[in-house]
Motif scaffolding. Sequence first.
Motif, PDB file in Angstrom:
ATOM      1  N   ASP A 142      25.688 -11.647 -18.367  1.00 19.08           N
ATOM      2  CA  ASP A 142      27.076 -11.996 -18.073  1.00 19.08           C
ATOM      3  C   ASP A 142      27.181 -13.136 -17.060  1.00 19.08           C
ATOM      4  N   LEU A 143      26.029 -13.696 -16.685  1.00 18.38           N
ATOM      5  CA  LEU A 143      26.029 -14.825 -15.757  1.00 18.38           C
ATOM      6  C   LEU A 143      24.969 -15.832 -16.184  1.00 18.38           C
ATOM      7  N   ALA A 144      25.360 -17.098 -16.256  1.00 16.51           N
ATOM      8  CA  ALA A 144      24.424 -18.172 -16.607  1.00 16.51           C
ATOM      9  C   ALA A 144      24.365 -19.170 -15.459  1.00 16.51           C
ATOM     10  N   THR A 145      23.160 -19.543 -15.072  1.00 16.27           N
ATOM     11  CA  THR A 145      22.957 -20.522 -14.003  1.00 16.27           C
ATOM     12  C   THR A 145      21.993 -21.600 -14.493  1.00 16.27           C
ATOM     13  N   TRP A 146      22.429 -22.848 -14.402  1.00 24.16           N
ATOM     14  CA  TRP A 146      21.597 -23.955 -14.856  1.00 24.16           C
ATOM     15  C   TRP A 146      21.380 -24.920 -13.693  1.00 24.16           C
ATOM     16  N   THR A 147      20.156 -25.030 -13.261  1.00 26.00           N
ATOM     17  CA  THR A 147      19.804 -25.988 -12.224  1.00 26.00           C
ATOM     18  C   THR A 147      19.341 -27.273 -12.891  1.00 26.00           C
ATOM     19  N   ILE A 148      20.004 -28.356 -12.582  1.00 27.06           N
ATOM     20  CA  ILE A 148      19.703 -29.655 -13.200  1.00 27.06           C
ATOM     21  C   ILE A 148      19.108 -30.566 -12.136  1.00 27.06           C
ATOM     22  N   ALA A 149      17.855 -30.893 -12.311  1.00 24.95           N
ATOM     23  CA  ALA A 149      17.156 -31.768 -11.365  1.00 24.95           C
ATOM     24  C   ALA A 149      16.886 -33.113 -12.027  1.00 24.95           C
ATOM     25  N   TYR A 150      17.213 -34.184 -11.324  1.00 23.07           N
ATOM     26  CA  TYR A 150      17.009 -35.527 -11.875  1.00 23.07           C
ATOM     27  C   TYR A 150      16.716 -36.489 -10.725  1.00 23.07           C
ATOM     28  N   SER A 151      16.207 -37.656 -11.046  1.00 24.34           N
ATOM     29  CA  SER A 151      15.807 -38.589  -9.995  1.00 24.34           C
ATOM     30  C   SER A 151      15.972 -40.037 -10.453  1.00 24.34           C
ATOM     31  N   ALA A 152      15.928 -40.935  -9.481  1.00 19.68           N
ATOM     32  CA  ALA A 152      15.979 -42.367  -9.747  1.00 19.68           C
ATOM     33  C   ALA A 152      15.013 -43.055  -8.789  1.00 19.68           C
ATOM     34  N   PRO A 162       7.768 -51.677  -0.969  1.00 18.76           N
ATOM     35  CA  PRO A 162       8.373 -50.367  -0.721  1.00 18.76           C
ATOM     36  C   PRO A 162       8.977 -49.782  -2.011  1.00 18.76           C
ATOM     37  N   GLN A 163       8.820 -48.497  -2.167  1.00 22.18           N
ATOM     38  CA  GLN A 163       9.386 -47.786  -3.318  1.00 22.18           C
ATOM     39  C   GLN A 163      10.229 -46.620  -2.796  1.00 22.18           C
ATOM     40  N   TYR A 164      11.383 -46.455  -3.409  1.00 23.27           N
ATOM     41  CA  TYR A 164      12.305 -45.390  -3.007  1.00 23.27           C
ATOM     42  C   TYR A 164      12.556 -44.459  -4.204  1.00 23.27           C
ATOM     43  N   THR A 165      12.484 -43.178  -3.951  1.00 26.08           N
ATOM     44  CA  THR A 165      12.787 -42.179  -4.975  1.00 26.08           C
ATOM     45  C   THR A 165      13.854 -41.232  -4.442  1.00 26.08           C
ATOM     46  N   ILE A 166      14.950 -41.169  -5.172  1.00 24.61           N
ATOM     47  CA  ILE A 166      16.034 -40.252  -4.812  1.00 24.61           C
ATOM     48  C   ILE A 166      16.047 -39.106  -5.820  1.00 24.61           C
ATOM     49  N   ARG A 167      15.970 -37.907  -5.336  1.00 24.98           N
ATOM     50  CA  ARG A 167      16.041 -36.717  -6.187  1.00 24.98           C
ATOM     51  C   ARG A 167      17.305 -35.941  -5.852  1.00 24.98           C
ATOM     52  N   GLN A 168      17.951 -35.485  -6.895  1.00 26.40           N
ATOM     53  CA  GLN A 168      19.189 -34.742  -6.693  1.00 26.40           C
ATOM     54  C   GLN A 168      19.223 -33.539  -7.631  1.00 26.40           C
ATOM     55  N   ARG A 169      19.914 -32.480  -7.195  1.00 29.09           N
ATOM     56  CA  ARG A 169      20.038 -31.262  -7.997  1.00 29.09           C
ATOM     57  C   ARG A 169      21.494 -30.830  -8.058  1.00 29.09           C
ATOM     58  N   LEU A 170      21.920 -30.513  -9.250  1.00 28.28           N
ATOM     59  CA  LEU A 170      23.239 -29.940  -9.476  1.00 28.28           C
ATOM     60  C   LEU A 170      23.042 -28.555 -10.083  1.00 28.28           C
TER      61      LEU A 170
END
Length: 239
Positions: A58-68, A117-125
């Motif tokens: 009765d409960l759904a949880t979706w963790t979405i991880a992505y990066s740039a 220099p290299q930059y990586t941004i990771r985000q989670r919704l």
Amino acid sequence: MSEKFIESRNKVWLASAGLLTIGLIIGGYLLGDGLLRAKMADRSVTVRGLAEREVTADLATWTIAYSAQSSDLQSAQIDIDRDTDAITAFFKELGFKADALKPTGANVNQYSNNGIPQYTIRQRLSLRTDDIDKAQAAVARQFDLVRRGVVLEDGSGMSYTFTKLDEIKPEMVAAATKDARKSAEQFAEDSGTDVGGIKSATQGYFSIDSRDGDSGGYGVTDTPYKKVRVVTTVNFYLD
């Protein structure tokens, strides 16, 4: 001492000895009967009972991880914002409310590659909903996100949870106890006795697993179809 007195005294002794003997006989009988009853009362059998029930989460949880990633922090931020907009639009098109999707974390890593220099941004919704049908529809279309340029990282997946266990616990424990009694009755029948009341009982822990087996593995999402299971251990008296 007269013969009459001696005779009277002997009669008293004989009567006392007779009463004592009768008392010992009765006491021995009662003691033996009590031991027999205690032994009979101690006769019991320990069995296990199983109860299973299929339920739907009765409960759904979706963790979405992505990066740039970019050599320029601002460019990486533009890319991550574009992916966020694409993900938001994806769920909006599926009919989810705006507050169903919430940010749960973000971080920036910096390192040097041959002096550049290299930059990586990771985000989670995180998506959280009780609309299981809609959640399944979202999972079925998750590659639409890839087509929109969003690359999902490992750890992105839907998880389904059954939260109403307390509502079905009493019925399942009763069913497991009933199943245990059937086993005890079979044992009693084979040994020529009858099953009495419960001497003691231990409730096992409840487990909730995927109905159709392990759903883990790369590229495989969780399933909303679960199987709840409990095992009880019951000790029955034998009459």
